[in-house]
Design a protein around this motif. Sequence first.
Motif, mmCIF file in Angstrom:
data_model
loop_
_atom_site.group_PDB
_atom_site.id
_atom_site.type_symbol
_atom_site.label_atom_id
_atom_site.label_comp_id
_atom_site.label_asym_id
_atom_site.label_seq_id
_atom_site.Cartn_x
_atom_site.Cartn_y
_atom_site.Cartn_z
ATOM 1 N N ALA A 1 -28.306 -0.257 12.628
ATOM 2 C CA ALA A 1 -26.794 0.129 13.180
ATOM 3 C C ALA A 1 -25.608 0.871 12.706
ATOM 4 C CB ALA A 1 -26.132 -1.248 14.093
ATOM 5 N N PHE A 2 -25.195 1.907 13.493
ATOM 6 C CA PHE A 2 -23.636 2.540 12.956
ATOM 7 C C PHE A 2 -22.635 2.306 13.267
ATOM 8 C CE2 PHE A 2 -28.464 4.783 11.105
ATOM 9 C CZ PHE A 2 -27.885 4.661 10.131
ATOM 10 N N PHE A 3 -21.832 2.164 13.488
ATOM 11 C CA PHE A 3 -20.264 2.500 13.898
ATOM 12 C C PHE A 3 -19.917 3.235 14.068
ATOM 13 C CE2 PHE A 3 -19.218 -2.744 13.165
ATOM 14 C CZ PHE A 3 -19.985 -3.192 13.748
ATOM 15 N N SER A 4 -19.673 4.069 15.376
ATOM 16 C CA SER A 4 -18.723 5.402 15.405
ATOM 17 C C SER A 4 -17.036 4.643 15.925
ATOM 18 C CB SER A 4 -19.318 6.671 16.373
ATOM 19 O OG SER A 4 -18.595 6.888 16.150
ATOM 20 N N THR A 5 -16.326 5.312 15.144
ATOM 21 C CA THR A 5 -14.888 5.409 15.717
ATOM 22 C C THR A 5 -14.350 6.816 16.766
ATOM 23 O OG1 THR A 5 -13.329 6.276 14.701
ATOM 24 C CG2 THR A 5 -14.736 3.806 13.516
ATOM 25 N N CYS A 6 -15.372 7.761 17.517
ATOM 26 C CA CYS A 6 -15.236 8.616 18.126
ATOM 27 C C CYS A 6 -16.040 8.357 19.523
ATOM 28 C CB CYS A 6 -15.526 9.941 17.721
ATOM 29 S SG CYS A 6 -14.707 10.140 16.088
ATOM 30 N N GLY A 7 -15.946 7.582 19.630
ATOM 31 C CA GLY A 7 -16.625 7.085 20.999
ATOM 32 C C GLY A 7 -18.402 7.987 21.494
ATOM 33 N N THR B 1 -14.919 11.253 11.131
ATOM 34 C CA THR B 1 -13.662 11.556 10.714
ATOM 35 C C THR B 1 -13.733 10.494 9.795
ATOM 36 O OG1 THR B 1 -11.069 10.690 11.471
ATOM 37 C CG2 THR B 1 -12.949 9.014 12.050
ATOM 38 N N THR B 2 -12.474 10.860 8.814
ATOM 39 C CA THR B 2 -12.351 10.460 7.356
ATOM 40 C C THR B 2 -11.139 9.084 7.751
ATOM 41 O OG1 THR B 2 -10.892 11.987 6.363
ATOM 42 C CG2 THR B 2 -13.976 12.045 5.877
ATOM 43 N N SER B 3 -10.919 9.363 8.320
ATOM 44 C CA SER B 3 -10.044 7.723 9.042
ATOM 45 C C SER B 3 -10.157 6.865 9.787
ATOM 46 C CB SER B 3 -8.378 8.782 9.472
ATOM 47 O OG SER B 3 -8.390 9.648 7.848
ATOM 48 N N LEU C 1 -10.854 2.470 3.087
ATOM 49 C CA LEU C 1 -10.656 2.345 1.618
ATOM 50 C C LEU C 1 -9.449 2.293 0.592
ATOM 51 C CD1 LEU C 1 -12.938 5.586 1.055
ATOM 52 C CD2 LEU C 1 -13.892 3.106 1.235
ATOM 53 N N ASN C 2 -9.604 0.799 -0.099
ATOM 54 C CA ASN C 2 -8.035 0.899 -1.106
ATOM 55 C C ASN C 2 -7.732 -0.353 0.611
ATOM 56 O OD1 ASN C 2 -8.767 2.348 -2.897
ATOM 57 N ND2 ASN C 2 -8.144 3.870 -2.968
ATOM 58 N N GLY C 3 -7.943 -0.657 1.285
ATOM 59 C CA GLY C 3 -7.650 -1.310 2.055
ATOM 60 C C GLY C 3 -8.191 -2.817 2.737
ATOM 61 N N VAL D 1 0.998 -0.934 -0.111
ATOM 62 C CA VAL D 1 -0.285 -0.137 -0.838
ATOM 63 C C VAL D 1 0.765 1.187 -0.477
ATOM 64 C CG1 VAL D 1 -1.845 1.457 0.863
ATOM 65 C CG2 VAL D 1 -1.509 -1.323 1.456
ATOM 66 N N PHE D 2 0.129 2.592 -0.892
ATOM 67 C CA PHE D 2 1.326 2.824 -0.795
ATOM 68 C C PHE D 2 -0.048 4.828 -0.734
ATOM 69 C CE2 PHE D 2 3.630 0.776 -4.049
ATOM 70 C CZ PHE D 2 4.549 1.092 -3.624
ATOM 71 N N GLY D 3 -0.322 4.582 0.636
ATOM 72 C CA GLY D 3 -1.437 5.332 0.837
ATOM 73 C C GLY D 3 -1.177 5.403 2.420
ATOM 74 N N PRO D 4 -1.658 5.615 3.400
ATOM 75 C CA PRO D 4 -2.031 5.797 4.634
ATOM 76 C C PRO D 4 -2.345 4.498 5.341
ATOM 77 C CG PRO D 4 -3.958 7.856 4.044
ATOM 78 C CD PRO D 4 -3.104 6.623 2.964
ATOM 79 N N PRO D 5 -2.041 4.060 6.018
ATOM 80 C CA PRO D 5 -1.049 4.705 7.432
ATOM 81 C C PRO D 5 0.489 4.988 7.145
ATOM 82 C CG PRO D 5 -1.867 2.343 8.188
ATOM 83 C CD PRO D 5 -2.306 3.217 7.145
#
Length: 484
Positions: free
Chosen positions: A83-89, A258-260, A54-56, A22-26
């Motif tokens: 259901a919607f997952f959230s990564t920001c608590g 977040t988009t990340s 995405l792309n991973g 992969v040549f993108g994040p992380p």
Amino acid sequence: MDHSRTPVLEAIEAFHRRGDVVFGPPGHRQGLGVDPRVLAVLGEGLFAADILTLNGLDDRRESQGVLSQAEELMADAVGADRAFFSTCGSSLSVKSAMISVAGPGEKLLVSRNAHKSVIAGVIISGIDPVWVHPHFDADRHLAHPPEPADVRAALEANPDAKGMLLISPTDWGTCADIGGVADVCHEFGVPLIVDEAWGAHLPFHPDLPEWGVNVGADLVVTSVHKMGGAIEQSSVFHLRGDRVDPDVLSAREDLLGTTSSSPLVYASLDGWRRQMVEQGRELLGAALERTARLRAEVDGIEGLDLLGREVVGTGGAFELDPMALTIDVRALGISGFQAAEWLRAQCHVDVGSADTCRIGARLSYADDRSRLDRLQESLQRLTTARFERQPPVDLPSPAGLELENAVLPRDAFFGPAEQVPVEEAVGRVAAEVVSPYPPGVPVLTPGEVVSAEAVDYLRSGVAAGMLVPDAADASVRTLRVVAR
């Protein structure tokens, strides 16, 4: 649905099998660039699983539907439509829920014993909150959730309100009559949001308090990292029915999220759901048995007052989560702050929360007998420890915490303000959030008129060890108020 499936975990395994470069994040490239000293603490597996969604894990068209499949499985597991997952608590999830129901200048009924993250949502959104005050137990200095009659009165007085936000369970384990409140809200044609951050375990065992989705709540927010098996910042909001538009909810969440997003959060949510569907009843049943034994042991320790079902009833709690150990320590002549600090320093036991009167230990299905024995032994030692006498805290009366809301919270927070000596703040309008933490329920919110009782409580509380980290002046010698 096939709950043996874990779409996110499977996608991570597939990524590793393919050997993608992969040549993108992380930028750490699945751990290749991480300092070995960091790997020694955090482990190689953590970074190997940190893959761009995405792309991973999925392509940029999300054609494999990795995340959507995981969310569909979660919804099915708990009886929700979506259901919607959230990564920001849940701090982010509850804000997303609020702005999906009400917009700037619109009214939303809010239980006043809300966490500071709810107040932050009110400020950011420009919502006009109608505070629905909890029932205060004057002897225990404890707030229980509002009852259906309280919500009915608020809706009758504010027929233009767009919905209601209810907190259940509270930080101390007391639960609201969610079904009764939902019935009232629906009678008035508005949705009910439940901040059930402490209730991720509730859908998976019948001997636990009612799960909000099962009794009529329209939108339920959970912090799976609190009482479930997912990592920190793991949150899910669950939608039932058509009173909240799922497209609006998704769009509002996209504004704040977040988009990340972290695949580690998604994967741990995915795996915890599978575990609960397959083993949850067994795991939680065993945990409830261990909890009952511990509660009986703690209840027999002289000087400790364990909160029990005596608080259930009109004017109190509707239900009590038995896995919340709320222990009043005032009979020992100490504060909850002292008790918590002593347990941490002398026994290396960390309780989840503490206030002037009590400490709170939240038990989960992961706490085995040896951990509970250590907690019980530490509490026993606490009763024989010697403490320096702390200055008394001026605990407010129930009415002393029901402050007048004079200005829209957003206007008070973002408008011209000044820092004044705390004595001069009485009668002025607060321009900041002032909340002892933990548990983080504000004493003052922007827009409320500062009372002498609130000032006395904060000043004496800080002198006795209370932490007020969100105030501009954590010592509370001064307060930020709306400029004249």
